[in-house]
Design a protein around this motif. Structure first.
Motif, mmCIF file in Angstrom:
data_model
loop_
_atom_site.group_PDB
_atom_site.id
_atom_site.type_symbol
_atom_site.label_atom_id
_atom_site.label_comp_id
_atom_site.label_asym_id
_atom_site.label_seq_id
_atom_site.Cartn_x
_atom_site.Cartn_y
_atom_site.Cartn_z
ATOM 1 N N ARG A 140 3.695 -0.899 -7.667
ATOM 2 C CA ARG A 140 2.786 -0.208 -6.577
ATOM 3 C C ARG A 140 3.235 0.364 -5.624
ATOM 4 N N ASP A 168 -3.749 -0.382 5.397
ATOM 5 C CA ASP A 168 -3.630 -1.165 5.349
ATOM 6 C C ASP A 168 -3.603 -3.039 5.209
ATOM 7 N N HIS A 177 -8.666 -3.161 -1.996
ATOM 8 C CA HIS A 177 -9.748 -1.480 -1.407
ATOM 9 C C HIS A 177 -11.256 -2.005 -2.143
ATOM 10 N N GLU A 197 -2.602 -5.289 -3.303
ATOM 11 C CA GLU A 197 -1.653 -5.028 -2.072
ATOM 12 C C GLU A 197 -0.619 -6.643 -1.502
ATOM 13 N N LYS A 249 -0.126 9.093 0.657
ATOM 14 C CA LYS A 249 -0.655 8.820 0.975
ATOM 15 C C LYS A 249 -2.375 9.503 1.849
ATOM 16 N N GLN A 295 -5.790 -5.887 4.562
ATOM 17 C CA GLN A 295 -5.568 -6.554 3.014
ATOM 18 C C GLN A 295 -4.883 -6.778 2.418
ATOM 19 N N CYS A 309 0.898 -0.978 0.265
ATOM 20 C CA CYS A 309 0.132 -0.065 -0.322
ATOM 21 C C CYS A 309 0.663 1.276 0.149
HETATM 22 MN MN MN Z 1 -3.737 0.760 0.637
#
Ligand code: MN
Ligand code: PEP
Length: 345
Positions: free
Chosen positions: A126, A309, A272, A298, A131, A312, A102
């Motif tokens: 990524r 994050d 997400h 992610e 953020k 996730q 993330c």
């Molecule tokens: Mn994220």
């Protein structure tokens, strides 16, 4: 309005139509196609007289564009747009997988995750340096030093990089270090940011706002394209609903809906879109089955210690297994999953 020229229209006839449009103070956009040329018109406040246009030599028909967006619509351009990010092409037969943390937290963290996703066959890296957090007290990203880490890891690992810009000044910085600009869900209608990205030479990954309709998403893309940047990849990342078993509701029906309305590629973000590690893999499979041009996932090697994050993020092993599954699933829906950056096209 879209003026479709006859198949045998001559260059001179095309020029005359363009001159007639420009003579009325409007902008003409010639769109050469495999079969015939079309000419899009922008700049008009009200409706145009199609009869007048249809009497010009070489014109087949003039079609009023009924949607509020023009240049991103299928009416404007029937062929799919291919967006090339350093040799990785979105919108073609290949499924493109973007993966990484993330947020960029440190060189070691970024390098570790980048190497893991590269080894598993991801095509783009990524990682956020800026953020957009709900709380001002949460980790806001490393800023420019984070971009420096991304640029270093890009060279060492050999993956092009996509990273988010939160404002027009952020685009200046992202342009210095990365290969694709991400515009996040919270900024989908930040119009000065969209216009600035539209003047960039970098492709844009535009995420759907958490309560945006498809028309609003496509109008946001129109802001970027109408400023001169045709390289936009859309992203379905989940919308707000009453459901509370997930962070957002990944609206997979947006994928075929966008495909019908627009020529732009669309990818899905099951990270997400669900907000829960155990739901990322099933929804990634579902997104590919629904026709997504790619995925953004992610990944973190130590999610419990992640600065954003973590709940996730999938582990590198889970990501490797997912890539193997996608390799089997892709041909079932007429796609290919090629491994390695150079091979993705
Ligand atoms: Mn994220
Ligand atoms: C992200 O990709 O890390 C992110 C913040 O996504 P979104 O804008 O979709 O919330």
């Amino acid at each position: 309005m879209l003026v479709v020229m006859k198949k045998d229209a001559t260059p001179r006839q095309i020029e005359r139509v363009i001159a007639a449009i420009e003579g009325q103070g409007l902008t003409a956009h010639a769109i050469p196609g495999a079969q015939r040329t079309a000419i899009g018109i922008t700049g008009n406040r009200g409706s145009l007289d199609r009869n007048l246009l249809e009497t010009l030599e070489g014109v087949f028909e003039a079609i009023p564009v009924s949607k509020p967006y023009k240049q991103v619509s299928r009416e404007w351009q029937p062929e799919d747009t291919l967006v090339d990010v350093k040799g990785v092409v979105f919108g073609g037969k290949s499924l493109v997988v973007i993966a990484g943390p993330c947020a960029v937290e440190s060189y070691e963290q970024c390098r570790t995750v980048a190497q893991a996703v590269k080894d598993a066959g991801a095509h783009l890296l990524r990682g956020g340096a800026f953020k957009p957090r709900s709380s001002p007290y949460s980790f806001q990203g490393l800023g420019e030093p984070g971009l420096e880490i991304l640029a270093r890891v890009r060279e060492e690992v050999g993956l092009p990089v996509v990273t988010e810009a939160l404002d027009p000044e952020g685009v200046d910085l992202v342009e210095k270090y990365a290969d694709m600009i991400q515009i996040g869900a919270r900024n989908m209608q930040n119009f000065s940011l969209l216009k600035r990205a539209g003047r960039s030479s970098l492709p844009v990954l535009l995420k759907r706002g958490m309560s945006a309709t498809i028309d609003e998403l496509l109008l946001a893309a129109e802001y970027v394209v109408s400023e001169g940047n045709p390289n936009v990849v859309l992203c379905e990342r989940g919308v707000r609903t009453f459901a509370d078993h997930t962070r957002n509701t990944l609206d997979l029906s947006a994928i075929p809906a966008v495909e019908r309305l627009s020529h732009l590629p669309i990818v899905a973000d099951p990270s997400h879109g669900t907000g829960r590690r155990d739901k990322v893999v099933p929804m990634a499979r579902a997104a590919v089955a629904a026709g997504a041009d790619g995925l953004i996932i992610e990944v973190h090697h130590d999610p419990a210690a992640a600065l954003s994050d973590g709940y996730q993020a999938v582990l590198p092993d889970m990501f490797r297994d997912l890539m193997a599954e996608l390799g089997q699933l892709a041909p079932v829906v007429g796609r290919e999953l090629r491994s390695g950056t150079a091979a993705a096209s």
